[in-house]
Design a protein around this motif. Structure first.
Motif, PDB file in Angstrom:
ATOM      1  N   ASP A 128       0.542  -1.205  -0.069  1.00 14.36           N
ATOM      2  CA  ASP A 128       0.183   0.047  -0.102  1.00 14.36           C
ATOM      3  C   ASP A 128       0.830   1.153   0.006  1.00 14.36           C
ATOM      4  O   ASP A 128       0.298   2.445   0.216  1.00 14.36           O
ATOM      5  CB  ASP A 128      -1.020   0.040   1.256  1.00 14.36           C
ATOM      6  CG  ASP A 128      -1.991  -1.012   1.197  1.00 14.36           C
ATOM      7  OD1 ASP A 128      -2.448  -1.524   0.073  1.00 14.36           O
ATOM      8  OD2 ASP A 128      -2.376  -1.358   2.104  1.00 14.36           O
ATOM      9  N   ALA A 169       2.649  -0.287   9.669  1.00 11.14           N
ATOM     10  CA  ALA A 169       2.966  -0.684  11.144  1.00 11.14           C
ATOM     11  C   ALA A 169       1.697  -1.817  11.467  1.00 11.14           C
ATOM     12  O   ALA A 169       2.084  -2.883  11.938  1.00 11.14           O
ATOM     13  CB  ALA A 169       2.655   0.433  12.139  1.00 11.14           C
ATOM     14  N   TRP A 170       0.417  -1.469  11.051  1.00 12.99           N
ATOM     15  CA  TRP A 170      -0.706  -2.296  11.049  1.00 12.99           C
ATOM     16  C   TRP A 170      -0.210  -3.945  10.245  1.00 12.99           C
ATOM     17  O   TRP A 170      -0.414  -4.889  10.942  1.00 12.99           O
ATOM     18  CB  TRP A 170      -1.845  -1.889  10.715  1.00 12.99           C
ATOM     19  CG  TRP A 170      -3.085  -2.749  10.746  1.00 12.99           C
ATOM     20  CD1 TRP A 170      -3.690  -3.550   9.573  1.00 12.99           C
ATOM     21  CD2 TRP A 170      -3.631  -3.166  11.991  1.00 12.99           C
ATOM     22  NE1 TRP A 170      -4.736  -4.035  10.525  1.00 12.99           N
ATOM     23  CE2 TRP A 170      -4.684  -4.024  11.804  1.00 12.99           C
ATOM     24  CE3 TRP A 170      -3.128  -2.871  13.530  1.00 12.99           C
ATOM     25  CZ2 TRP A 170      -5.319  -4.278  12.656  1.00 12.99           C
ATOM     26  CZ3 TRP A 170      -4.192  -3.337  14.211  1.00 12.99           C
ATOM     27  CH2 TRP A 170      -5.133  -4.204  14.062  1.00 12.99           C
ATOM     28  N   LYS A 171       0.243  -3.632   9.111  1.00 15.83           N
ATOM     29  CA  LYS A 171       0.449  -5.148   8.511  1.00 15.83           C
ATOM     30  C   LYS A 171       1.807  -5.554   9.236  1.00 15.83           C
ATOM     31  O   LYS A 171       1.636  -6.909   9.063  1.00 15.83           O
ATOM     32  CB  LYS A 171       1.000  -4.709   6.996  1.00 15.83           C
ATOM     33  CG  LYS A 171      -0.191  -4.415   6.193  1.00 15.83           C
ATOM     34  CD  LYS A 171      -0.067  -4.262   4.796  1.00 15.83           C
ATOM     35  CE  LYS A 171      -1.245  -3.819   3.856  1.00 15.83           C
ATOM     36  NZ  LYS A 171      -0.908  -4.148   2.529  1.00 15.83           N
ATOM     37  N   ASN A 195       4.135   5.755   8.668  1.00 16.46           N
ATOM     38  CA  ASN A 195       3.261   4.985   7.826  1.00 16.46           C
ATOM     39  C   ASN A 195       2.404   4.071   8.581  1.00 16.46           C
ATOM     40  O   ASN A 195       2.952   2.690   8.976  1.00 16.46           O
ATOM     41  CB  ASN A 195       3.874   4.479   6.697  1.00 16.46           C
ATOM     42  CG  ASN A 195       2.875   3.911   5.487  1.00 16.46           C
ATOM     43  OD1 ASN A 195       1.959   3.124   5.906  1.00 16.46           O
ATOM     44  ND2 ASN A 195       2.981   4.316   4.303  1.00 16.46           N
ATOM     45  N   ALA A 196       1.008   4.217   9.158  1.00 20.22           N
ATOM     46  CA  ALA A 196       0.543   3.411   9.874  1.00 20.22           C
ATOM     47  C   ALA A 196      -0.098   2.078   9.120  1.00 20.22           C
ATOM     48  O   ALA A 196      -0.222   1.119   9.808  1.00 20.22           O
ATOM     49  CB  ALA A 196      -0.808   4.315  10.160  1.00 20.22           C
ATOM     50  N   GLN A 197      -0.213   2.170   7.936  1.00 18.85           N
ATOM     51  CA  GLN A 197      -0.580   0.739   7.239  1.00 18.85           C
ATOM     52  C   GLN A 197       0.570  -0.144   7.227  1.00 18.85           C
ATOM     53  O   GLN A 197       0.299  -1.197   7.378  1.00 18.85           O
ATOM     54  CB  GLN A 197      -0.567   0.925   5.465  1.00 18.85           C
ATOM     55  CG  GLN A 197      -2.112   1.869   5.361  1.00 18.85           C
ATOM     56  CD  GLN A 197      -1.511   3.448   5.082  1.00 18.85           C
ATOM     57  OE1 GLN A 197      -0.811   3.928   5.469  1.00 18.85           O
ATOM     58  NE2 GLN A 197      -2.606   4.164   4.736  1.00 18.85           N
ATOM     59  N   LEU A 242       2.039  -5.764  12.633  1.00 20.93           N
ATOM     60  CA  LEU A 242       1.555  -6.383  13.558  1.00 20.93           C
ATOM     61  C   LEU A 242       0.701  -7.716  13.129  1.00 20.93           C
ATOM     62  O   LEU A 242       0.634  -8.617  13.719  1.00 20.93           O
ATOM     63  CB  LEU A 242       0.430  -5.547  14.067  1.00 20.93           C
ATOM     64  CG  LEU A 242       1.091  -4.230  14.947  1.00 20.93           C
ATOM     65  CD1 LEU A 242      -0.042  -3.334  15.671  1.00 20.93           C
ATOM     66  CD2 LEU A 242       1.598  -4.901  16.188  1.00 20.93           C
ATOM     67  N   GLN A 243       0.096  -7.732  11.932  1.00 24.33           N
ATOM     68  CA  GLN A 243      -0.824  -8.783  11.415  1.00 24.33           C
ATOM     69  C   GLN A 243       0.286  -9.845  10.987  1.00 24.33           C
ATOM     70  O   GLN A 243      -0.056 -11.028  11.384  1.00 24.33           O
ATOM     71  CB  GLN A 243      -1.453  -8.329  10.060  1.00 24.33           C
ATOM     72  CG  GLN A 243      -2.547  -7.510  10.584  1.00 24.33           C
ATOM     73  CD  GLN A 243      -3.322  -7.050   9.420  1.00 24.33           C
ATOM     74  OE1 GLN A 243      -2.777  -6.533   8.290  1.00 24.33           O
ATOM     75  NE2 GLN A 243      -4.740  -7.130   9.394  1.00 24.33           N
TER      76      GLN A 243
END
Length: 139
Positions: free
Chosen positions: A16, A118-120, A114-116, A122-123
């Motif tokens: 992304d 960071a979130w990915k 980039n929060a996206q 974590l996943q």
């Protein structure tokens, strides 16, 4: 030579990113070559890098047992991007291997902005934790 953007985009963690973020990441990654039989990462040793395989194959082993083969577009070392801790597996080149890598200190600013990503990340960590727990249950 920077990492090819199309190779990086194959990694779900980075899919992304916008064009400028992708170019920044690509320019931060360095090409690494390994010969057949070379240890790229050793289980238990400190790891500071993340790698994406461009050419060749690598074996992943845990406690001396091969658990999977990595090929073009596969990646490893994302845990090391977070904690610089011990490697959870050994990665050995099965064939001559060309990878692109980035260190945690180069990667951290990208995640912080980039929060996206960071979130990915974590996943991916949650998935790895589940896989590890399942392996423990099946032993």
């Amino acid at each position: 030579m920077p990492a090819p953007e199309e190779l990086i985009r194959q990694v779900p963690l980075f899919s992304d990113l916008n064009k400028s973020e992708m170019q920044g990441l690509a320019s931060s990654m360095k090409e690494r070559q390994f010969d057949e039989g070379d240890t790229v990462a050793a289980e238990g040793s400190t790891g500071v890098g993340f790698f994406i395989i461009d050419e060749g194959e690598a074996s992943v082993s845990v406690h001396g047992e091969e658990v999977r083969t990595l090929k073009h577009g596969d990646y490893f070392g994302e845990v090391a991007l977070i904690d610089d801790g011990a490697r959870t597996a050994t990665v050995t080149a099965k064939t001559p291997l060309k990878c692109y890598g980035i260190t945690s200190w180069e990667f951290r600013p990208l995640v912080e902005t980039n929060a996206q990503i960071a979130w990915k990340l974590l996943q991916v960590m949650a998935k790895r934790l589940r896989e590890s727990e399942q392996q423990q249950i099946s032993i």
